[in-house]
Design a protein around this motif. Structure first.
Motif, mmCIF file in Angstrom:
data_model
loop_
_atom_site.group_PDB
_atom_site.id
_atom_site.type_symbol
_atom_site.label_atom_id
_atom_site.label_comp_id
_atom_site.label_asym_id
_atom_site.label_seq_id
_atom_site.Cartn_x
_atom_site.Cartn_y
_atom_site.Cartn_z
ATOM 1 N N LEU A 163 12.224 -67.420 -27.377
ATOM 2 C CA LEU A 163 12.405 -65.974 -27.248
ATOM 3 C C LEU A 163 13.890 -65.676 -27.079
ATOM 4 N N VAL A 164 14.582 -66.597 -26.420
ATOM 5 C CA VAL A 164 16.039 -66.548 -26.275
ATOM 6 C C VAL A 164 16.551 -67.910 -26.717
ATOM 7 N N ASP A 165 17.510 -67.917 -27.616
ATOM 8 C CA ASP A 165 18.034 -69.154 -28.195
ATOM 9 C C ASP A 165 19.483 -69.327 -27.775
ATOM 10 N N GLY A 166 19.725 -70.237 -26.838
ATOM 11 C CA GLY A 166 21.085 -70.479 -26.368
ATOM 12 C C GLY A 166 21.732 -69.256 -25.752
ATOM 13 N N GLY A 167 20.940 -68.390 -25.134
ATOM 14 C CA GLY A 167 21.459 -67.181 -24.499
ATOM 15 C C GLY A 167 21.362 -65.933 -25.364
ATOM 16 N N ASP A 168 21.031 -66.102 -26.645
ATOM 17 C CA ASP A 168 20.916 -64.963 -27.563
ATOM 18 C C ASP A 168 19.448 -64.605 -27.779
ATOM 19 N N PRO A 169 19.055 -63.355 -27.477
ATOM 20 C CA PRO A 169 17.661 -62.953 -27.696
ATOM 21 C C PRO A 169 17.277 -63.107 -29.164
ATOM 22 N N ASN A 170 16.088 -63.628 -29.399
ATOM 23 C CA ASN A 170 15.555 -63.786 -30.750
ATOM 24 C C ASN A 170 14.851 -62.478 -31.094
ATOM 25 N N GLU A 171 15.579 -61.557 -31.677
ATOM 26 C CA GLU A 171 15.053 -60.216 -31.953
ATOM 27 C C GLU A 171 13.858 -60.245 -32.895
ATOM 28 N N ALA A 172 13.758 -61.251 -33.755
ATOM 29 C CA ALA A 172 12.617 -61.340 -34.670
ATOM 30 C C ALA A 172 11.313 -61.545 -33.898
ATOM 31 N N ILE A 173 11.353 -62.313 -32.819
ATOM 32 C CA ILE A 173 10.147 -62.525 -32.004
ATOM 33 C C ILE A 173 9.786 -61.234 -31.274
ATOM 34 N N TYR A 174 10.793 -60.545 -30.714
ATOM 35 C CA TYR A 174 10.523 -59.254 -30.071
ATOM 36 C C TYR A 174 9.907 -58.274 -31.067
ATOM 37 N N GLU A 175 10.427 -58.255 -32.283
ATOM 38 C CA GLU A 175 9.922 -57.353 -33.316
ATOM 39 C C GLU A 175 8.471 -57.700 -33.667
ATOM 40 N N LEU A 176 8.176 -58.990 -33.778
ATOM 41 C CA LEU A 176 6.822 -59.445 -34.067
ATOM 42 C C LEU A 176 5.854 -58.995 -32.970
ATOM 43 N N ILE A 177 6.247 -59.152 -31.730
ATOM 44 C CA ILE A 177 5.389 -58.750 -30.612
ATOM 45 C C ILE A 177 5.198 -57.236 -30.617
ATOM 46 N N ARG A 178 6.290 -56.474 -30.746
ATOM 47 C CA ARG A 178 6.196 -55.010 -30.757
ATOM 48 C C ARG A 178 5.256 -54.511 -31.856
ATOM 49 N N ALA A 179 5.275 -55.174 -33.006
ATOM 50 C CA ALA A 179 4.464 -54.738 -34.143
ATOM 51 C C ALA A 179 2.973 -55.034 -33.960
ATOM 52 N N ASN A 180 2.621 -55.848 -32.966
ATOM 53 C CA ASN A 180 1.238 -56.277 -32.812
ATOM 54 C C ASN A 180 0.567 -55.822 -31.528
ATOM 55 N N VAL A 181 1.194 -54.923 -30.788
ATOM 56 C CA VAL A 181 0.609 -54.442 -29.534
ATOM 57 C C VAL A 181 0.551 -52.918 -29.526
ATOM 58 N N ARG A 182 -0.284 -52.379 -28.654
ATOM 59 C CA ARG A 182 -0.452 -50.927 -28.569
ATOM 60 C C ARG A 182 0.619 -50.260 -27.716
ATOM 61 N N THR A 183 1.240 -51.006 -26.840
ATOM 62 C CA THR A 183 2.272 -50.462 -25.945
ATOM 63 C C THR A 183 3.554 -51.283 -26.104
ATOM 64 N N PRO A 184 4.230 -51.142 -27.235
ATOM 65 C CA PRO A 184 5.384 -52.001 -27.530
ATOM 66 C C PRO A 184 6.535 -51.851 -26.547
ATOM 67 N N ASP A 185 6.816 -50.641 -26.077
ATOM 68 C CA ASP A 185 7.938 -50.457 -25.145
ATOM 69 C C ASP A 185 7.671 -51.166 -23.823
ATOM 70 N N GLU A 186 6.439 -51.077 -23.326
ATOM 71 C CA GLU A 186 6.082 -51.744 -22.065
ATOM 72 C C GLU A 186 6.131 -53.258 -22.206
ATOM 73 N N ARG A 187 5.611 -53.788 -23.335
ATOM 74 C CA ARG A 187 5.636 -55.239 -23.548
ATOM 75 C C ARG A 187 7.078 -55.733 -23.571
ATOM 76 N N GLU A 188 7.922 -55.059 -24.351
ATOM 77 C CA GLU A 188 9.300 -55.504 -24.464
ATOM 78 C C GLU A 188 10.022 -55.414 -23.124
ATOM 79 N N ALA A 189 9.786 -54.325 -22.408
ATOM 80 C CA ALA A 189 10.448 -54.157 -21.096
ATOM 81 C C ALA A 189 10.045 -55.267 -20.140
ATOM 82 N N ASP A 190 8.760 -55.601 -20.088
ATOM 83 C CA ASP A 190 8.310 -56.664 -19.182
ATOM 84 C C ASP A 190 8.859 -58.026 -19.598
ATOM 85 N N LEU A 191 8.929 -58.280 -20.900
ATOM 86 C CA LEU A 191 9.446 -59.572 -21.353
ATOM 87 C C LEU A 191 10.936 -59.721 -21.098
ATOM 88 N N ARG A 192 11.663 -58.645 -21.237
ATOM 89 C CA ARG A 192 13.111 -58.717 -21.008
ATOM 90 C C ARG A 192 13.399 -58.833 -19.531
#
Length: 192
Positions: A163-192
């Motif tokens: 999810l984070v590669d050498g300190g850099d967030p893997n935005e593609a994984i965040y995008e994949l998760i956001r695209a597959n859930v009903r509450t994308p903002d909440e999921r991303e906020a909790d993961l970050r």
């Protein structure tokens, strides 16, 4: 058993009981504080209000060295998640995400983050958190449909990926998760 774990067990030096007790208490307080931070910073009511989450510390070879007193099923399965991550050659600054019950997870809503601890250029351990997220997609809100016949109906299945590669967030994984859930903002906020 993991060869690295066996080798580490053979080379562990003796520690006097007083020092061991001091270290145990300090490490357990770190794991407990990790849980408090996770709960205070959460957006999801499952984590913030129900406190359906767990935290623990592991050494570099994947042995649990401290855990907070949270959800027993989370803690019992955490070593499997760390073992899976060890197979992925973790580097300093990496954070792995996993929820796959066939590879270190419990059930899909329980998302585990395995973060490397590396004060220098060497991974010396892992900080691990597992939290029950309100939705990871699937055929019904809550990701636990009562009539599900296959795991795919329950939601997004995440193998251990960076999810984070050498300190850099893997935005593609965040995008994949956001695209597959009903509450994308909440999921991303909790993961970050």
């Amino acid at each position: 058993m993991n060869d690295k774990r066996e080798a580490t067990n053979r080379s562990t030096p003796e520690i006097d009981p007083v020092t061991l007790e001091i270290l145990r208490n300090q490490l357990e307080s770190v794991a407990t504080e990790m849980g408090h931070v996770l709960i205070r910073g959460a957006y999801s009511p499952n984590i913030k209000e129900r406190q359906d989450c767990s935290t623990a510390l592991f050494d570099a070879s994947g042995r649990m060295i401290a855990q907070a007193e949270h959800i027993p099923v989370h803690l019992g399965a955490m070593p499997d998640a760390v073992d899976i991550v060890l197979q992925k050659d973790p580097k300093p600054g990496d954070v792995f995400i996993v929820n796959d019950p066939f590879a270190g997870g419990t059930h899909l809503p329980d998302i585990t983050l395995v973060s490397t601890i590396a004060p220098t250029d060497e991974v010396i351990g892992f900080a691990v958190s597992r939290a029950h997220h309100a939705d990871v997609g699937g055929s019904a809100p809550g990701s636990m449909p009562p009539g599900a016949q296959e795991i795919y109906e329950e939601g997004l299945r995440l193998p251990a990926v960076r999810l984070v590669d050498g300190g850099d967030p893997n935005e593609a994984i965040y995008e994949l998760i956001r695209a597959n859930v009903r509450t994308p903002d909440e999921r991303e906020a909790d993961l970050r």
